[in-house]
Design a protein around this motif. Structure first.
Motif, PDB file in Angstrom:
ATOM      1  N   ALA A 110       0.805  -1.221   0.000  1.00  0.00           N
ATOM      2  CA  ALA A 110       0.000   0.000   0.000  1.00  0.00           C
ATOM      3  C   ALA A 110       0.837   1.270   0.000  1.00  0.00           C
ATOM      4  CB  ALA A 110      -0.948   0.006   1.202  1.00  0.00           C
ATOM      5  N   THR A 111       2.061   1.205   0.529  1.00  0.00           N
ATOM      6  CA  THR A 111       2.848   2.428   0.680  1.00  0.00           C
ATOM      7  C   THR A 111       4.173   2.432  -0.061  1.00  0.00           C
ATOM      8  OG1 THR A 111       3.893   1.611   2.711  1.00  0.00           O
ATOM      9  CG2 THR A 111       1.844   2.853   2.960  1.00  0.00           C
ATOM     10  N   ASP A 112       4.702   1.273  -0.396  1.00  0.00           N
ATOM     11  CA  ASP A 112       5.990   1.251  -1.085  1.00  0.00           C
ATOM     12  C   ASP A 112       5.827   1.510  -2.571  1.00  0.00           C
ATOM     13  OD1 ASP A 112       8.243   0.896   0.753  1.00  0.00           O
ATOM     14  OD2 ASP A 112       7.122  -0.855   1.427  1.00  0.00           O
ATOM     15  N   ARG A 113       6.960   1.752  -3.235  1.00  0.00           N
ATOM     16  CA  ARG A 113       6.932   2.264  -4.601  1.00  0.00           C
ATOM     17  C   ARG A 113       7.733   1.379  -5.556  1.00  0.00           C
ATOM     18  NH1 ARG A 113       5.608   7.777  -3.681  1.00  0.00           N
ATOM     19  NH2 ARG A 113       4.591   7.830  -1.630  1.00  0.00           N
ATOM     20  N   ILE A 114       7.410   1.497  -6.818  1.00  0.00           N
ATOM     21  CA  ILE A 114       8.132   0.764  -7.860  1.00  0.00           C
ATOM     22  C   ILE A 114       9.484   1.417  -8.110  1.00  0.00           C
ATOM     23  CG2 ILE A 114       8.148   0.177 -10.316  1.00  0.00           C
ATOM     24  CD1 ILE A 114       5.067   0.031 -10.152  1.00  0.00           C
ATOM     25  N   VAL A 115      10.511   0.577  -8.197  1.00  0.00           N
ATOM     26  CA  VAL A 115      11.845   1.039  -8.589  1.00  0.00           C
ATOM     27  C   VAL A 115      12.166   0.534  -9.999  1.00  0.00           C
ATOM     28  CG1 VAL A 115      14.307   1.002  -8.042  1.00  0.00           C
ATOM     29  CG2 VAL A 115      12.627   1.123  -6.190  1.00  0.00           C
ATOM     30  N   THR A 116      12.025  -0.770 -10.219  1.00  0.00           N
ATOM     31  CA  THR A 116      12.192  -1.317 -11.562  1.00  0.00           C
ATOM     32  C   THR A 116      11.026  -2.244 -11.869  1.00  0.00           C
ATOM     33  OG1 THR A 116      13.524  -3.208 -10.815  1.00  0.00           O
ATOM     34  CG2 THR A 116      14.715  -1.209 -11.460  1.00  0.00           C
ATOM     35  N   ALA A 117      10.783  -2.448 -13.153  1.00  0.00           N
ATOM     36  CA  ALA A 117       9.684  -3.320 -13.580  1.00  0.00           C
ATOM     37  C   ALA A 117      10.060  -4.001 -14.882  1.00  0.00           C
ATOM     38  CB  ALA A 117       8.405  -2.507 -13.772  1.00  0.00           C
ATOM     39  N   HIS A 118       9.458  -5.167 -15.083  1.00  0.00           N
ATOM     40  CA  HIS A 118       9.645  -5.899 -16.340  1.00  0.00           C
ATOM     41  C   HIS A 118       8.311  -6.514 -16.741  1.00  0.00           C
ATOM     42  CE1 HIS A 118      11.739  -8.392 -19.384  1.00  0.00           C
ATOM     43  NE2 HIS A 118      10.792  -9.276 -19.105  1.00  0.00           N
ATOM     44  N   VAL A 119       7.970  -6.378 -18.004  1.00  0.00           N
ATOM     45  CA  VAL A 119       6.833  -7.067 -18.604  1.00  0.00           C
ATOM     46  C   VAL A 119       7.333  -7.676 -19.905  1.00  0.00           C
ATOM     47  CG1 VAL A 119       4.507  -6.882 -19.553  1.00  0.00           C
ATOM     48  CG2 VAL A 119       5.158  -5.477 -17.588  1.00  0.00           C
ATOM     49  N   GLY A 120       7.082  -8.971 -20.083  1.00  0.00           N
ATOM     50  CA  GLY A 120       7.579  -9.634 -21.276  1.00  0.00           C
ATOM     51  C   GLY A 120       6.673 -10.740 -21.743  1.00  0.00           C
ATOM     52  N   LEU A 121       7.136 -11.451 -22.765  1.00  0.00           N
ATOM     53  CA  LEU A 121       6.363 -12.536 -23.368  1.00  0.00           C
ATOM     54  C   LEU A 121       7.334 -13.664 -23.686  1.00  0.00           C
ATOM     55  CD1 LEU A 121       3.321 -12.748 -24.198  1.00  0.00           C
ATOM     56  CD2 LEU A 121       4.050 -12.182 -26.526  1.00  0.00           C
ATOM     57  N   LEU A 122       6.952 -14.898 -23.301  1.00  0.00           N
ATOM     58  CA  LEU A 122       7.755 -16.087 -23.588  1.00  0.00           C
ATOM     59  C   LEU A 122       6.998 -16.996 -24.541  1.00  0.00           C
ATOM     60  CD1 LEU A 122       8.966 -17.140 -19.998  1.00  0.00           C
ATOM     61  CD2 LEU A 122       9.933 -15.392 -21.512  1.00  0.00           C
ATOM     62  N   ASP A 123       7.757 -17.656 -25.432  1.00  0.00           N
ATOM     63  CA  ASP A 123       7.124 -18.652 -26.286  1.00  0.00           C
ATOM     64  C   ASP A 123       7.150 -20.014 -25.602  1.00  0.00           C
ATOM     65  OD1 ASP A 123       9.658 -19.753 -26.627  1.00  0.00           O
ATOM     66  OD2 ASP A 123       9.878 -19.100 -28.715  1.00  0.00           O
ATOM     67  N   ALA A 124       6.727 -21.050 -26.306  1.00  0.00           N
ATOM     68  CA  ALA A 124       6.576 -22.373 -25.702  1.00  0.00           C
ATOM     69  C   ALA A 124       7.886 -22.947 -25.188  1.00  0.00           C
ATOM     70  CB  ALA A 124       5.953 -23.336 -26.702  1.00  0.00           C
ATOM     71  N   SER A 125       9.009 -22.514 -25.764  1.00  0.00           N
ATOM     72  CA  SER A 125      10.314 -23.009 -25.328  1.00  0.00           C
ATOM     73  C   SER A 125      10.903 -22.197 -24.185  1.00  0.00           C
ATOM     74  CB  SER A 125      11.289 -23.013 -26.513  1.00  0.00           C
ATOM     75  OG  SER A 125      11.610 -21.686 -26.895  1.00  0.00           O
ATOM     76  N   GLY A 126      10.175 -21.151 -23.746  1.00  0.00           N
ATOM     77  CA  GLY A 126      10.692 -20.276 -22.706  1.00  0.00           C
ATOM     78  C   GLY A 126      11.580 -19.163 -23.225  1.00  0.00           C
ATOM     79  N   THR A 127      11.646 -19.028 -24.556  1.00  0.00           N
ATOM     80  CA  THR A 127      12.440 -17.962 -25.157  1.00  0.00           C
ATOM     81  C   THR A 127      11.705 -16.626 -25.048  1.00  0.00           C
ATOM     82  OG1 THR A 127      13.451 -19.502 -26.716  1.00  0.00           O
ATOM     83  CG2 THR A 127      13.524 -17.162 -27.297  1.00  0.00           C
ATOM     84  N   VAL A 128      12.437 -15.588 -24.705  1.00  0.00           N
ATOM     85  CA  VAL A 128      11.843 -14.248 -24.620  1.00  0.00           C
ATOM     86  C   VAL A 128      11.596 -13.736 -26.033  1.00  0.00           C
ATOM     87  CG1 VAL A 128      12.174 -11.885 -23.832  1.00  0.00           C
ATOM     88  CG2 VAL A 128      13.046 -13.793 -22.445  1.00  0.00           C
ATOM     89  N   ILE A 129      10.348 -13.441 -26.334  1.00  0.00           N
ATOM     90  CA  ILE A 129      10.016 -12.934 -27.666  1.00  0.00           C
ATOM     91  C   ILE A 129       9.576 -11.475 -27.632  1.00  0.00           C
ATOM     92  CG2 ILE A 129       9.486 -15.178 -28.666  1.00  0.00           C
ATOM     93  CD1 ILE A 129       6.537 -14.702 -28.149  1.00  0.00           C
ATOM     94  N   ARG A 130       9.354 -10.963 -26.441  1.00  0.00           N
ATOM     95  CA  ARG A 130       9.047  -9.535 -26.276  1.00  0.00           C
ATOM     96  C   ARG A 130       9.396  -9.155 -24.853  1.00  0.00           C
ATOM     97  NH1 ARG A 130       3.018  -8.013 -27.373  1.00  0.00           N
ATOM     98  NH2 ARG A 130       3.579  -8.998 -29.365  1.00  0.00           N
TER      99      ARG A 130
END
Length: 243
Positions: A34-54
């Motif tokens: 409720a009171t702490d703040r974001i310092v870093t963030a990541h949003v991504g997408l993995l394919d079926a092999s676990g490879t990062v595609i976005r």
């Protein structure tokens, strides 16, 4: 547990809903959603092999000093965040937009200990006048799923420990992108390991996790009362995937 290995796993295919997954993680100024703040963030997408595609990463100037304890976890100092971070309102708005886009597309978003990240993002959005995500779905929480299917395994259930258990590589723990990607790959490993018993749709899995999380919190509450860690009238919040 033998009950989960009654048939050879090769006879079963992993659910279709694990073929493409979103991943989401925050590193923050502390543990109070409720009171702490974001310092870093990541949003991504993995394919079926676990490879990062976005993938997309953010660093924010949280607008408050980053405690030394938090810096010790993720490595970001107040000075670094002020010098290199973007205004918090911009980062929060963009993270909300990125997560919402995945959910709106029906892509399950993996978040390890989901109520922490989604709740903190909600409160940050409210703080900065950004329309919050209040009912994220579909979500996959490897912490909840692992506890449900391998309840009696001894040891800690941190991401690092669970990733090692499922032979998922985790380099740079407590760095948002590393944690997010590892959590996604753990979710995929869980789907492969427990394919015969998983629901056929991600919507059903989402619903089951709500009940599992509530039961897990109740069980942990009873244990904490038994060892004197909390008072009998106290209860742990089992709300999932957001509080």
């Amino acid at each position: 547990m033998d009950q989960w290995r009654a048939e050879p796993l090769s006879l079963f295919s992993t659910p279709e809903w694990i073929q493409v997954v979103g991943v989401f993680d925050l590193e923050t100024t502390g543990v109070d959603v409720a009171t702490d703040r974001i310092v870093t963030a990541h949003v991504g997408l993995l394919d079926a092999s676990g490879t990062v595609i976005r993938a997309r990463d953010w660093i924010a100037d949280p607008g408050i000093p980053i405690p030394e304890g938090a810096t010790a976890v993720h490595g970001i100092t107040t000075a670094h965040a002020r010098a290199h971070g973007r205004p918090a309102v911009e980062v929060v708005a963009e993270v909300v937009e990125a997560v919402r886009a995945l959910l709106d597309a029906g892509i399950p978003v993996v978040a390890y200990n989901a109520p922490y990240d989604f709740s903190l993002l909600k409160y940050e959005a409210q703080r900065h006048g950004v329309p919050p995500i209040v009912d994220p779905s579909p979500v996959i929480d490897p912490l909840v799923v692992d506890k449900a299917y391998d309840r009696w395994r001894r040891g800690k259930r941190t991401l690092a420990v669970v990733a090692e258990h499922y032979a998922v590589r985790l380099d740079g723990a407590h760095e948002a992108s590393a944690d997010a990607v590892a959590a996604g790959r753990v979710a995929q490993a869980l789907a492969e390991r427990f394919a015969p018993w998983l629901p056929g749709t991600v919507q059903e899995l989402h619903t089951r996790q709500i009940a599992w999380a509530r039961a897990q919190a109740a069980s942990l509450t009873d244990y904490f009362i038994q060892i004197g860690r909390i008072e009998p009238e106290e209860r742990l919040d089992g709300s999932w995937p957001i509080r």
